[in-house]
Every structure is written in structure tokens, then in C-alpha cells.
Design an enzyme around this catalytic site. Structure first.
Site, short mmCIF file in Angstrom:
data_model
loop_
_atom_site.label_atom_id
_atom_site.label_comp_id
_atom_site.label_asym_id
_atom_site.label_seq_id
_atom_site.Cartn_x
_atom_site.Cartn_y
_atom_site.Cartn_z
N MET A 60 -36.10 56.18 104.24
CA MET A 60 -35.01 55.31 104.67
C MET A 60 -35.27 53.90 104.18
O MET A 60 -36.38 53.42 104.38
CB MET A 60 -34.95 55.32 106.20
N PRO A 61 -34.39 53.26 103.57
CA PRO A 61 -33.02 53.70 103.27
C PRO A 61 -32.96 54.76 102.18
O PRO A 61 -33.92 54.95 101.43
CB PRO A 61 -32.34 52.41 102.81
N PHE A 62 -31.81 55.39 102.11
CA PHE A 62 -31.55 56.44 101.14
C PHE A 62 -30.30 56.05 100.34
O PHE A 62 -29.26 55.78 100.92
CB PHE A 62 -31.31 57.76 101.89
#
Lengths: 74, 74, 74, 74, 74, 74
Positions: A1-3
Site C-alpha cells: 500500500m499504496p497500490f
């Protein structure tokens, strides 16, 4: 994360993908204050017959290819 | 925006994709009161070994192909 | 299968969602020759601050709301 | 097209979203040689109880919040 | 990588999410021969008015809620 | 519903996909109290040049292949 998931026309070079990964990750890290190793990026590539804008398939609208030479994204 | 993503079995014709793009966009415009050029549609195509229902791979359940002749969607 | 994912601005009525589901499914069934019960549709709704075009957040570009009255999709 | 989907923890400011949209779009345009108006970006925000790494929910692993202060992404 | 996205009806408990994350990750690790820390799982939750099967919104088909008591998934 | 999307490196066998589908569905049914026939699973496969972690393309980081032998997921 983030993706990060990028959907784009098929046909870019490995070098473009490398730069996308490097730059987008660097900016995510800077803007969101996250660690680089948490950022994952996945690229989905589409032929122009699988993408449409305003109801028209890009293969019909732009012909074959990708990017700026007579292309859907330019 | 809006953005439509259709996931379906691989094997449809360009003509079917054209009609999908045209019709789904037209209906989105009508129902949501948006401009046609804002509607994007992307099609993801899957081989039957990459899709499962009730825990069973479609390649096993329906054999090869797509659509109505002995097919997972029919 | 098929699976339809619609991403759109938050704010549509239940009636609009009902019609979207009914019409998009009916057209998928007709064009792709699939059984109605195989068609699933999922709607993702986004506030305008989570959507951007050409690098500009829609909340800045269009103000609040959705659809045709001063809206990103119109 | 291209279409960028960012999935991240809920809690970022509008200013961070603005910068994300502006910068990621600018870099996509530069690297892929596309027109700015073709680039769309959508942000999905997740509470930490809906995200897991290595089988552990982030709400358990990091507590509440997002970003660098005791956070799953830092 | 791998990345698992689960879309389901809103309403599950934190305990169910914990178990989903733990079990699905464990099985991915075992079947695909990957390291646990590479597996990410993200849960998208939907109200029943945003999901449809066979053209019918689940809010109409099943009423409110999730799971086995008069529910779309049971 | 529920709907499971697995994104992973290309190269797994049909047998691995069969087991993924069977096991993930069985666990979803048990944990979420849903009917097996409501669970759909779709697998997206990626070459390593389309996936990056920490800004580095996996093709560069791990070389070709998938899984535990010198692989991005191991």
C-alpha cells in the site's frame, strides 16, 4: 500500500515501463509520505479493440498502435 | 467518467465489441445524463482456466470457448 | 461471467441504479449470447475529489454534485 | 486512456490528492507521449481494517491513521 | 504480489476480515510457493443497492444485510 | 458475490489454478457464510515487466519466472 494500477494501450517499451515505475513510485512516496517498498505498481495493457471512448472502439477511431502517432492517447 | 470495465470470456468478435461499446455507452449517457465523450469502456478478456464459479474452473466446467454453445455464460 | 464494473460519481438515485443494472444486463445478454443469471454488475461511487481528468481534481473543475448540472460528466 | 487507479489508506488531504493528480498525470503525459486530457485518475481509499499484508490486517499491525506516523505505509 | 481483491457485501465483522486475511494469505503462500509478506489483500465492501445479478439490484432481491439470513450470497 | 480477483505472476499451472479456486472459494463460504455458487474468482496474470515494487520492475529485480526459485514472490 499504496497500490497503483495503470491501464494503457499495449506497445510501450520496457524502458518506458521502467521509468513509469520509478517516477510514479518516487512521487507517491514524496506526496503521501510512505516508504518506497510499500508502493506496488501493476500495468494492464490493452489492444485498441478492447478500449472505447464515447462508444467508439479505439481500433476504429485511431487505427493500430499507441501514443502520439495517430493514436488514441494523443 | 463514468468508466465501464467489462470482464468476459475471450473469443468475442470485433463486431460484438463494437456493439457493446456503442450500446453500453448510449445507455449510460441516457440513464446518467452524462456526455458521451466522458464514457470510457475497457474490456478484459479471460481464458476459461482463469475464471471459476463455486470453486470450479470454467475450463473444467464448460470446456473451451465462450457464449452459448456449452459455455459458462449460457 | 460476464462481470460489469461501473465507476461513476456518487449521487445517483436508486432508480437510476436499478435501470443501469436492468438495461446493461439485458444488452450484455443479447450481444454476448449469455444467460442473464451469469451477469453481475457492481457500482463503485466516487466523490469528485477522488477523480481527476487531465491532472485536475473534478471537485475543483466542476464543483460538487454529479451529472448534467455543471458536472464533470456532462 | 491511460487510466490510473490509486488504492491507498483513507485520510489524505484534498491538497495531497490535488498534487497526486497533477504530478502523476504530468509524468504519464511525458513518459507515454499522450495528451493530458486522455489521462484519468481515480483514488480508492481504504480503512485499515480492509487492507492486509502477510495475512495481518493493517488496523492490527499499525493502529489507526495513514502515512508516516506509525503507519502501514511507512 | 500476489494481490488479492475481495468484493463483498458490507456488514462483516472485523473478526471475519481478520480470518479472511489470515486464511487466504496462508493458502496463497502454500499453493503458489510465495513469501507471506508479498501477499496483499484488499477488501471492497458494497451496499446491496450497488450490486446486481441477472439485472436485479440485490437491495430489491434480498433486502438489507449480508450473508446467510435472507441474503444475496446465501 | 463475493467476487475474488487474484493478480499474480504468469506461469502457474492449471493444477495450481484449480486448487486456488477450490480452496479460496471453500474458505470464503465458510468464513462469510455464503453459498458456493455465489463465489466467483478471476485470475489476472502479469509478466514481470508489468509489475514493480519500490519503483523497480520485477523483470529487473528477479529475472524471468514466477514463485520461489529466484522470484519476486519468494
Amino acid at each position: 500500500m499504496p497500490f497503483i494500477n495503470v491501464k494503457m494501450a499495449v506497445g510501450r517499451t520496457l524502458e518506458q515501463k521502467r521509468e513509469l515505475a520509478e517516477v510514479l513510485t518516487r512521487e507517491m512516496v514524496r506526496i503521501l509520505d510512505v516508504k518506497p517498498e510499500w508502493v506496488e505498481l501493476v500495468i494492464d495493457e490493452y489492444p485498441r479493440k478492447n478500449w472505447a471512448t464515447a462508444g467508439q472502439i479505439h481500433a476504429d477511431k485511431y487505427g493500430p498502435g499507441c501514443g502520439s502517432q495517430g493514436i488514441e492517447e494523443k
